[in-house]
Scaffold this motif. Structure first.
Motif, PDB file in Angstrom:
ATOM      1  N   ALA A   1       0.832  -1.195   0.000  1.00 36.33           N
ATOM      2  CA  ALA A   1       0.000   0.000   0.000  1.00 36.33           C
ATOM      3  C   ALA A   1       0.874   1.256   0.000  1.00 36.33           C
ATOM      4  O   ALA A   1       2.038   1.219   0.413  1.00 36.33           O
ATOM      5  CB  ALA A   1      -0.919   0.017   1.213  1.00 36.33           C
ATOM      6  N   ASP A   2       0.287   2.389  -0.447  1.00 36.90           N
ATOM      7  CA  ASP A   2       1.056   3.624  -0.418  1.00 36.90           C
ATOM      8  C   ASP A   2       1.054   4.210   0.993  1.00 36.90           C
ATOM      9  O   ASP A   2       0.343   3.732   1.884  1.00 36.90           O
ATOM     10  CB  ASP A   2       0.541   4.616  -1.446  1.00 36.90           C
ATOM     11  CG  ASP A   2      -0.898   5.062  -1.194  1.00 36.90           C
ATOM     12  OD1 ASP A   2      -1.305   5.198  -0.025  1.00 36.90           O
ATOM     13  OD2 ASP A   2      -1.630   5.289  -2.174  1.00 36.90           O
ATOM     14  N   LEU A   3       1.848   5.259   1.196  1.00 33.31           N
ATOM     15  CA  LEU A   3       2.054   5.799   2.534  1.00 33.31           C
ATOM     16  C   LEU A   3       0.763   6.286   3.181  1.00 33.31           C
ATOM     17  O   LEU A   3       0.561   6.093   4.393  1.00 33.31           O
ATOM     18  CB  LEU A   3       3.077   6.939   2.497  1.00 33.31           C
ATOM     19  CG  LEU A   3       4.544   6.547   2.640  1.00 33.31           C
ATOM     20  CD1 LEU A   3       5.440   7.777   2.506  1.00 33.31           C
ATOM     21  CD2 LEU A   3       4.798   5.859   3.981  1.00 33.31           C
ATOM     22  N   ASP A   4      -0.114   6.910   2.411  1.00 30.84           N
ATOM     23  CA  ASP A   4      -1.354   7.412   2.997  1.00 30.84           C
ATOM     24  C   ASP A   4      -2.211   6.276   3.541  1.00 30.84           C
ATOM     25  O   ASP A   4      -2.811   6.391   4.627  1.00 30.84           O
ATOM     26  CB  ASP A   4      -2.147   8.213   1.960  1.00 30.84           C
ATOM     27  CG  ASP A   4      -1.531   9.583   1.698  1.00 30.84           C
ATOM     28  OD1 ASP A   4      -0.770  10.058   2.574  1.00 30.84           O
ATOM     29  OD2 ASP A   4      -1.794  10.161   0.632  1.00 30.84           O
ATOM     30  N   VAL A   5      -2.262   5.180   2.830  1.00 29.89           N
ATOM     31  CA  VAL A   5      -3.013   4.017   3.303  1.00 29.89           C
ATOM     32  C   VAL A   5      -2.362   3.439   4.547  1.00 29.89           C
ATOM     33  O   VAL A   5      -3.044   3.092   5.528  1.00 29.89           O
ATOM     34  CB  VAL A   5      -3.123   2.949   2.195  1.00 29.89           C
ATOM     35  CG1 VAL A   5      -3.733   1.664   2.747  1.00 29.89           C
ATOM     36  CG2 VAL A   5      -3.946   3.470   1.031  1.00 29.89           C
ATOM     37  N   VAL A   6      -1.042   3.323   4.536  1.00 31.80           N
ATOM     38  CA  VAL A   6      -0.339   2.765   5.690  1.00 31.80           C
ATOM     39  C   VAL A   6      -0.528   3.667   6.916  1.00 31.80           C
ATOM     40  O   VAL A   6      -0.659   3.182   8.043  1.00 31.80           O
ATOM     41  CB  VAL A   6       1.156   2.564   5.372  1.00 31.80           C
ATOM     42  CG1 VAL A   6       1.890   1.995   6.581  1.00 31.80           C
ATOM     43  CG2 VAL A   6       1.324   1.622   4.182  1.00 31.80           C
TER      44      VAL A   6
ATOM     45  N   ARG B   1      -3.212   5.379   7.578  1.00 31.05           N
ATOM     46  CA  ARG B   1      -4.563   5.100   8.069  1.00 31.05           C
ATOM     47  C   ARG B   1      -4.594   3.789   8.842  1.00 31.05           C
ATOM     48  O   ARG B   1      -5.285   3.671   9.868  1.00 31.05           O
ATOM     49  CB  ARG B   1      -5.565   5.075   6.911  1.00 31.05           C
ATOM     50  CG  ARG B   1      -5.820   6.449   6.303  1.00 31.05           C
ATOM     51  CD  ARG B   1      -7.083   6.453   5.444  1.00 31.05           C
ATOM     52  NE  ARG B   1      -6.928   5.680   4.226  1.00 31.05           N
ATOM     53  CZ  ARG B   1      -6.449   6.178   3.079  1.00 31.05           C
ATOM     54  NH1 ARG B   1      -6.063   7.440   3.006  1.00 31.05           N
ATOM     55  NH2 ARG B   1      -6.356   5.405   2.009  1.00 31.05           N
ATOM     56  N   VAL B   2      -3.848   2.801   8.360  1.00 25.27           N
ATOM     57  CA  VAL B   2      -3.750   1.529   9.092  1.00 25.27           C
ATOM     58  C   VAL B   2      -3.101   1.769  10.459  1.00 25.27           C
ATOM     59  O   VAL B   2      -3.565   1.260  11.481  1.00 25.27           O
ATOM     60  CB  VAL B   2      -2.956   0.492   8.284  1.00 25.27           C
ATOM     61  CG1 VAL B   2      -2.732  -0.771   9.113  1.00 25.27           C
ATOM     62  CG2 VAL B   2      -3.675   0.153   6.985  1.00 25.27           C
ATOM     63  N   ARG B   3      -2.031   2.549  10.466  1.00 28.51           N
ATOM     64  CA  ARG B   3      -1.365   2.885  11.735  1.00 28.51           C
ATOM     65  C   ARG B   3      -2.335   3.538  12.706  1.00 28.51           C
ATOM     66  O   ARG B   3      -2.397   3.170  13.890  1.00 28.51           O
ATOM     67  CB  ARG B   3      -0.191   3.820  11.477  1.00 28.51           C
ATOM     68  CG  ARG B   3       0.509   4.323  12.730  1.00 28.51           C
ATOM     69  CD  ARG B   3       1.311   5.590  12.444  1.00 28.51           C
ATOM     70  NE  ARG B   3       0.429   6.684  12.019  1.00 28.51           N
ATOM     71  CZ  ARG B   3       0.857   7.799  11.401  1.00 28.51           C
ATOM     72  NH1 ARG B   3       2.136   7.956  11.117  1.00 28.51           N
ATOM     73  NH2 ARG B   3      -0.015   8.738  11.067  1.00 28.51           N
ATOM     74  N   ASP B   4      -3.111   4.503  12.236  1.00 24.65           N
ATOM     75  CA  ASP B   4      -4.032   5.219  13.109  1.00 24.65           C
ATOM     76  C   ASP B   4      -5.162   4.314  13.597  1.00 24.65           C
ATOM     77  O   ASP B   4      -5.631   4.448  14.739  1.00 24.65           O
ATOM     78  CB  ASP B   4      -4.600   6.439  12.386  1.00 24.65           C
ATOM     79  CG  ASP B   4      -3.526   7.486  12.087  1.00 24.65           C
ATOM     80  OD1 ASP B   4      -2.439   7.403  12.700  1.00 24.65           O
ATOM     81  OD2 ASP B   4      -3.779   8.369  11.243  1.00 24.65           O
TER      82      ASP B   4
END
Length: 215
Positions: free
Chosen positions: A179-184, A186-189
């Motif tokens: 996944a790209d950074l923005d998706v990652v 969101r997963v982190r959050d």
């Protein structure tokens, strides 16, 4: 020690024998260390394997020591398990260690571990102040599962372990792989929100303690 593991692994054994003196015999430490080394092979990080094997063995020995008579665990141990131990479980363990400020012991593992932590995962963890220099994928071991108070599974399905007496929680969190950074992020959050709720359960007095400290 096996001669092909080199003097660095011998130094790791000496360090662990001293650390766990009076808890485990030197033979037990040697066995766990050599097994940890073997379980991490093959890996693209082979030059660092003695150091990683020491860290892996230390985690296993600490978990195993929790089950010994007369050794009351002062902190709960939470184990995070996913398939590759390169994304979700790494983020969850790192975030819980950060948010609990050492009040909770954490571990992570994979049922089929990768050979490295995803670059994007390391990036988004660094953004919230998590050091990623010591993160590496590890296979699941009986000692850590048996020593855990809570086992959080994250997408590993039927391959995740089930042992009597353990508390199991499954988090439905998206896989950050490829996944790209923005998706990652969101997963982190999303994981961070789960961590906050888990901490409220594990450390119910933490909110009151923090409030008192501000007075």
């Amino acid at each position: 020690m096996h001669t092909n593991t080199g003097p660095t692994l011998a130094a790791a054994q000496a360090e662990l024998v001293g650390e766990f003196a009076g808890v485990f015999s030197s033979q037990t430490v040697e066995q766990i260390l050599e097994d940890s080394y073997a379980r991490l092979l093959p890996a693209s990080i082979e030059g660092f394997l003695p150091l990683l094997a020491e860290r892996f063995a230390r985690e296993r020995l600490r978990a195993a020591s929790r089950a010994l008579p007369g050794r009351e665990a002062l902190r709960p141990l939470v184990l995070f398990v996913c398939t590759a131990n390169s994304g979700r479980s790494q983020m969850a363990a790192a975030l819980l260690a950060l948010r609990s400020a050492g009040a909770v012991e954490v571990a992570s593992a994979g049922t089929r571990p990768s050979d490295h932590v995803q670059d994007e995962v390391a990036t988004v963890l660094a953004e919230v102040g998590v050091s990623t220099s010591e993160l590496f994928p590890k296979p699941l071991t009986d000692e850590v599962v048996s020593g855990a108070d809570v086992v959080v599974t994250m997408g590993c399905g039927d391959s995740c372990p089930v042992l009597p007496g353990r508390r199991y929680v499954d988090w439905d969190v998206a896989d950050p792989a490829c996944a790209d950074l923005d998706v990652v992020r969101r997963v982190r959050d999303d994981i961070d929100a789960h961590i906050s709720l888990l901490l409220d359960e594990l450390l119910p007095d933490r909110g009151a303690t923090a409030a008192s400290a501000q007075l």
